[in-house]
Scaffold this motif. Structure first.
Motif, PDB file in Angstrom:
ATOM      1  N   TYR A 107       5.442   6.757 -25.876  1.00 46.98           N
ATOM      2  CA  TYR A 107       6.442   7.248 -25.664  1.00 46.98           C
ATOM      3  C   TYR A 107       7.088   7.419 -24.341  1.00 46.98           C
ATOM      4  N   VAL A 108       8.559   7.639 -24.431  1.00 50.59           N
ATOM      5  CA  VAL A 108       9.140   7.801 -22.867  1.00 50.59           C
ATOM      6  C   VAL A 108       9.575   9.203 -22.905  1.00 50.59           C
ATOM      7  N   SER A 109       9.351   9.695 -21.605  1.00 49.81           N
ATOM      8  CA  SER A 109       9.748  11.057 -21.186  1.00 49.81           C
ATOM      9  C   SER A 109      11.296  11.138 -21.068  1.00 49.81           C
ATOM     10  N   PHE A 110      11.996  11.692 -21.819  1.00 54.63           N
ATOM     11  CA  PHE A 110      13.351  11.626 -22.059  1.00 54.63           C
ATOM     12  C   PHE A 110      14.120  13.090 -21.511  1.00 54.63           C
ATOM     13  N   ASN A 111      15.557  12.821 -21.061  1.00 54.97           N
ATOM     14  CA  ASN A 111      16.104  13.859 -20.617  1.00 54.97           C
ATOM     15  C   ASN A 111      17.458  14.037 -21.689  1.00 54.97           C
ATOM     16  N   PRO A 112      17.218  15.013 -22.446  1.00 61.79           N
ATOM     17  CA  PRO A 112      18.357  15.159 -23.416  1.00 61.79           C
ATOM     18  C   PRO A 112      19.781  15.380 -23.160  1.00 61.79           C
ATOM     19  N   HIS A 113      19.909  15.835 -21.754  1.00 57.61           N
ATOM     20  CA  HIS A 113      21.203  16.125 -21.131  1.00 57.61           C
ATOM     21  C   HIS A 113      21.784  14.742 -20.495  1.00 57.61           C
ATOM     22  N   THR A 114      21.236  14.164 -19.925  1.00 56.37           N
ATOM     23  CA  THR A 114      21.719  12.831 -19.436  1.00 56.37           C
ATOM     24  C   THR A 114      21.325  11.557 -20.244  1.00 56.37           C
ATOM     25  N   LYS A 115      20.587  11.976 -21.552  1.00 54.05           N
ATOM     26  CA  LYS A 115      20.441  10.981 -22.356  1.00 54.05           C
ATOM     27  C   LYS A 115      19.620   9.550 -21.710  1.00 54.05           C
ATOM     28  N   SER A 116      18.659   9.789 -20.701  1.00 53.82           N
ATOM     29  CA  SER A 116      18.012   8.967 -20.063  1.00 53.82           C
ATOM     30  C   SER A 116      16.686   9.295 -19.860  1.00 53.82           C
ATOM     31  N   SER A 117      15.736   8.020 -19.605  1.00 53.35           N
ATOM     32  CA  SER A 117      14.563   8.502 -19.021  1.00 53.35           C
ATOM     33  C   SER A 117      14.221   9.610 -17.792  1.00 53.35           C
TER      34      SER A 117
END
Length: 143
Positions: free
Chosen positions: A115-125
């Motif tokens: 799994y990759v840690s994901f920032n839902p606001h920036t839509k990036s890892s």
């Protein structure tokens, strides 16, 4: 508890999950893993994933899955999905899974998921937050 697995989640195979051969259709095993990892973060680590995601603090997405099918599950079988966090990198987390029938050690399926840690606001890892690392290490007995 089996081997090095400190967490498990049980579920019962439903009619909609079996195929024409009267066994669980292969794609449903990924759903079982997804249910178990959600419960791992909620029950074992006691995290409110909805709030963490809404605040942009932490979420995760699947990057890679490897499944090794050993035996078949059937309608009404009680399955135990065992999961453990094997490794936490900078932005990734590797989990191991084992699915057994009725808590017997003989696996129906073995899996490794990244799994990759994901920032839902920036839509990036993003880097795995220290708070998540600490909770995992504490739960898995690595502190």
């Amino acid at each position: 508890m089996i081997e090095d697995y400190r967490f498990s989640h049980r579920l019962k195979v439903r009619y909609s999950e079996i195929d024409g051969q009267k066994i669980v259709f292969n794609a449903h095993y990924l759903t079982y893993l997804d249910v178990a990892v959600s419960e791992y973060f909620q029950e074992a680590l006691r995290l409110d994933m909805t709030t963490l995601s809404e605040n942009g603090e932490f979420d995760f997405v699947l990057a890679k899955s490897t499944l090794e099918y050993k035996s078949s599950a059937h309608l009404n079988d009680w399955l135990t999905i065992w999961c453990r966090m094997d490794k936490i990198g900078n932005t990734s987390m590797t989990m191991r899974f084992k699915i057994t029938r009725d808590e017997v050690n003989s696996p129906l399926l073995l899996a490794k998921v990244i799994y990759v840690s994901f920032n839902p606001h920036t839509k990036s890892s993003q880097p795995v937050p220290l708070m998540i690392r600490n909770k995992v290490e504490q739960f898995e007995g690595r502190t």
